[in-house]
Write an enzyme that holds these catalytic residues in place. Sequence first.
Site, PDB file in Angstrom:
ATOM      1  N   GLY A 490       0.828  -1.196   0.000  1.00  0.00           N
ATOM      2  CA  GLY A 490       0.000   0.000   0.000  1.00  0.00           C
ATOM      3  C   GLY A 490       0.857   1.238   0.000  1.00  0.00           C
ATOM      4  O   GLY A 490       2.083   1.164   0.105  1.00  0.00           O
ATOM      5  N   GLY A 493       0.058   8.401   3.093  1.00  0.00           N
ATOM      6  CA  GLY A 493       0.264   9.800   2.788  1.00  0.00           C
ATOM      7  C   GLY A 493       1.726  10.197   2.768  1.00  0.00           C
ATOM      8  O   GLY A 493       2.099  11.211   2.193  1.00  0.00           O
ATOM      9  N   PHE A 494       2.548   9.391   3.369  1.00  0.00           N
ATOM     10  CA  PHE A 494       3.947   9.811   3.515  1.00  0.00           C
ATOM     11  C   PHE A 494       4.918   8.879   2.815  1.00  0.00           C
ATOM     12  O   PHE A 494       6.112   9.024   2.937  1.00  0.00           O
ATOM     13  CB  PHE A 494       4.290   9.888   5.002  1.00  0.00           C
ATOM     14  CG  PHE A 494       4.136   8.564   5.681  1.00  0.00           C
ATOM     15  CD1 PHE A 494       2.886   8.167   6.103  1.00  0.00           C
ATOM     16  CD2 PHE A 494       5.205   7.718   5.857  1.00  0.00           C
ATOM     17  CE1 PHE A 494       2.713   6.946   6.696  1.00  0.00           C
ATOM     18  CE2 PHE A 494       5.037   6.489   6.445  1.00  0.00           C
ATOM     19  CZ  PHE A 494       3.788   6.108   6.868  1.00  0.00           C
ATOM     20  N   MET A 496       5.624   4.640   1.058  1.00  0.00           N
ATOM     21  CA  MET A 496       5.173   3.292   0.739  1.00  0.00           C
ATOM     22  C   MET A 496       5.036   2.414   1.982  1.00  0.00           C
ATOM     23  O   MET A 496       5.704   2.630   2.984  1.00  0.00           O
ATOM     24  CB  MET A 496       6.178   2.617  -0.200  1.00  0.00           C
ATOM     25  CG  MET A 496       6.233   3.272  -1.558  1.00  0.00           C
ATOM     26  SD  MET A 496       4.634   3.107  -2.354  1.00  0.00           S
ATOM     27  CE  MET A 496       4.847   4.183  -3.751  1.00  0.00           C
ATOM     28  N   ASP A 608      -8.732  10.247   9.223  1.00  0.00           N
ATOM     29  CA  ASP A 608      -8.778   9.624   7.898  1.00  0.00           C
ATOM     30  C   ASP A 608      -9.402   8.243   7.957  1.00  0.00           C
ATOM     31  O   ASP A 608      -8.833   7.261   7.486  1.00  0.00           O
ATOM     32  CB  ASP A 608      -7.382   9.563   7.299  1.00  0.00           C
ATOM     33  CG  ASP A 608      -7.434   9.348   5.788  1.00  0.00           C
ATOM     34  OD1 ASP A 608      -6.382   9.067   5.195  1.00  0.00           O
ATOM     35  OD2 ASP A 608      -8.531   9.439   5.205  1.00  0.00           O
TER      36      ASP A 608
END
Length: 811
Positions: A490, A493-494, A496, A608
């Site tokens: 996956g 946001g920052f 891998m 989130d």
Amino acid sequence: METQNLILLILLLFLRCSFSFVPIDNYLINCGSHNNVSQFNRVFISDSIKPGSNFLSSDDSISLTDKKPSQNLQILYHTARVFISTGRYRFNMKKNGTHLVRFHFFPFKAQSFDLKSAKFSVLVNGISILSEFRPSNDVVLKEYILKIESNLLEILFRPFKSGFGFVNAVEVFTAPEDFVIDYGTRLVGPSGVEEYKNFSSQVLETIHRINVGGMKITPFNDTLWRTWIPDEDFLVFKEAAKHAVSTDIPNYQKGGATREIAPENVYMTAQQMNRENSSLASRFNITWNFPVARDSVLHLIRLHFCDIVSPSLNLLYFDVYINGYIAYKDLDLSALTFHTLASPVYVDFVVHSDESGVIQISVGPSDLSSSIRINAILNGAEIMKMVNDVDNTKIVHRRKHLWELLCSIVGGIVVLFIAVTVFLLATKCRKREAKESAAESVGWTPLRMFGGSSLSRTSEHGSYGYLGMKIPFADVQTATNNFDRNLIIGSGGFGMVYKGVLRDNVKVAVKRGMPGSRQGLPEFHTEISVLSKIRHRHLVSLVGFCEENSEMILVYEYVEKGPLKKHLYGSSPQSPLNWKQRLEICIGAARGLHYLHTGFAQGIIHRDIKSTNILIDEDYVAKVADFGLSRSGPCINETHVSTGVKGSFGYLDPEYYRRQQLTDKSDVYSFGVVLFEVLCGRPAVDPQLTREQVNLAEWAIEWLQKGMLDHIVDPNLVGDIKPRSLKKFGETAEKCLAEYGVDRPTMGDVLWNLEYALQLQESASSASEAVNETTTISPENSRRLERNYDNDYSDISTSRVFSQLMNNEGR
Ligand SMILES: *[C@@H]1O[C@H](CO)[C@@H](O)[C@H](O)[C@H]1NC(C)=O
Ligand SMILES: *[C@@H]1O[C@H](CO)[C@@H](O)[C@H](O)[C@H]1NC(C)=O
Ligand SMILES: *[C@@H]1O[C@H](CO)[C@@H](O)[C@H](O)[C@H]1NC(C)=O
Ligand SMILES: *[C@@H]1O[C@H](CO)[C@@H](O)[C@H](O)[C@H]1NC(C)=O
Ligand SMILES: *[C@@H]1O[C@H](CO)[C@@H](O)[C@H](O)[C@H]1NC(C)=O
Ligand SMILES: *[C@@H]1O[C@H](CO)[C@@H](O)[C@H](O)[C@H]1NC(C)=O
């Protein structure tokens, strides 16, 4: 020095005050007396008639005094006010809401009157609460809990026929906030458990108030000047029960019971199963019979619990029965108390009394309890009768007017439009920002707490225990086969996320921040120190971290079955989850979120929530992931807003556009979207669909409000969901999606309602009815049957359509 002492003194006084409850309205009347008397540290003031007397208005009432009072009798009962004709007390009320009203009666004998022959009715603001009442020989205390919504409270004493009425003392005072909560009360009966709404509009009369396993508690020791009596006399089989006593003060917690709900002493004692007596079977109930009037009247049963018997969490599971009906199955105090041992909670139930003249309460071990840990407890019980038993158990679902519906649809489109605009603006602004300083695109912003920053919190603890969680970079490299692209599971946001295996064969998920930036290292540390302390069954836990070679890497436990999303739609869910599994997953995720909001760390906002951030392990236990981490700060109104927008399209709180701030209620909103995702088996946003269908939240609410929610359930679930479970689930999701945060429930409430939906699903009584009887496969459903979300197709299309919105984020 002296000023210091003074400050200390003031602080101490303040602390003391904050511990004892001070009612806003507080009238204590010593009736028929010219003197003020003090009882249990409270002053009851005289009601003797003077011109302009505030309270009493009666033309021919009499002050009566007992000339030969018995020795131990409290002074309050030495006098009485006698009403020959109708008389009233009037009190000006400062606060609307729930109040306690108490009447003290002691029928003594004076020359002119034998109070035992009195017969009269009492009305409070026109509601008859006592009719043709004849006091017995002893002191009788009548307590009522009722909602007062006027500036004046009138208590009226009306003699029966040519008789007379009397009273020795009257108390009227404001109940603590949240003393009565309408939400989620369980109506227990032969047809299982249903929700009883609106009981705060009932007048409740206290019938029993029991300190189970303990001693009598007098008003002197009670926060609301109540009397609690021991339970021994009500036990059906005394040998079944054994006292449990704790010497530790219970851990009162925000969201649980308060000291005003019940004092410490109630929670420090309990009855538990007496398993030492070998003449008893290994599984049995403890049962109490409480006498009530022989008729069919609704009663409120408030049961108090505090796990003072278990050595640690998650060991005690038991069932509660009322009148032989299951009232609460698999009660798990660890979950109800936000995972703190010995923390007080109460549960309200509503039940009909019957001709038997008793209300029976039983607790017994649940099937979940392991054979070594069989136990069941009860710490306290209150039984209250609904005096004006208005039957509003039949809840009529109010249909929205057509124009309201239209407004909400139009409103939804407007919101969608605004959302797109804001995102476009945001992206533009981010691009600019990125040009100005490329390094800022990766950074850590601290966890957002409701009260105070996480920085101050960690310095408070002053511990760097998390440093022990450091993992050498070389180990991370080995674990991930040097960040093998094939192991990518996956992207956050920052950076891998890789699957990896540590040396000790522990499977992990490795999140690697984009290399090259050391910015935000202090925040990175703060974050780890908080995350490292969070351990919860329904939260993905941090295994370790690495900060060598300008790397910022977080290592999490690996969750076998991956994101919930995958099991709902997309790349061929092997075997679709059934409704019970889905409910349990939602309940688990709600628990995790509830803990983030209210648990140990107090007030972490996830920011989130979406179906990709809820993971499922091999036993289908839900675990919430990706909390606490955030991307670079916001660029909308960047100088003042401290919250980084992290939310994902389709899940984002509409209130964000007004207030530009994410709160715990934003998580509730996002979770509401997930609930519909789970129910309907489609993504939160599906740009391939027609305009009305693109946004799941709006689309589902529209069908729900048409009363046709069953038309849009996942085709895989048709025939599986019981209508009542579906209804409850839909209502819960709808509440989560309320336009304004204040109107949304807390995660605790959501949890409660989901558990209730599960119970409705499982209750045997409605086993015959299932959705398929009312659902024909509708065009909506069949169309979606044909659609296939293969290979996360929908995700790709989402990102294609919204690529301008999201391209900088790599999410
Ligand atoms: C009783 O208390 C009230 C209120 O504090 C006061 O106004 C009144 O004077 C007192 N009466 C007597 C007899 O002390
Ligand atoms: C209480 O409610 C009543 C009726 O709604 C209203 O007239 C009154 O002003 C309220 N009082 C207070 C103190 O809010
Ligand atoms: C609650 O009950 C009262 C009286 O029984 C009624 O007037 C009121 O409308 C009810 N409120 C709701 C929200 O059902
Ligand atoms: C109640 O208060 C009295 C007086 O302070 C005290 O002696 C007694 O021990 C208390 N009872 C309990 C059960 O705490
Ligand atoms: C066990 O139960 C029996 C009745 O079944 C009773 O007579 C006996 O006293 C109990 N023993 C203990 C230790 O409680
Ligand atoms: C406890 O009581 C309930 C209700 O009477 C009954 O259904 C249940 O079987 C009892 N449990 C045990 C272990 O006896």
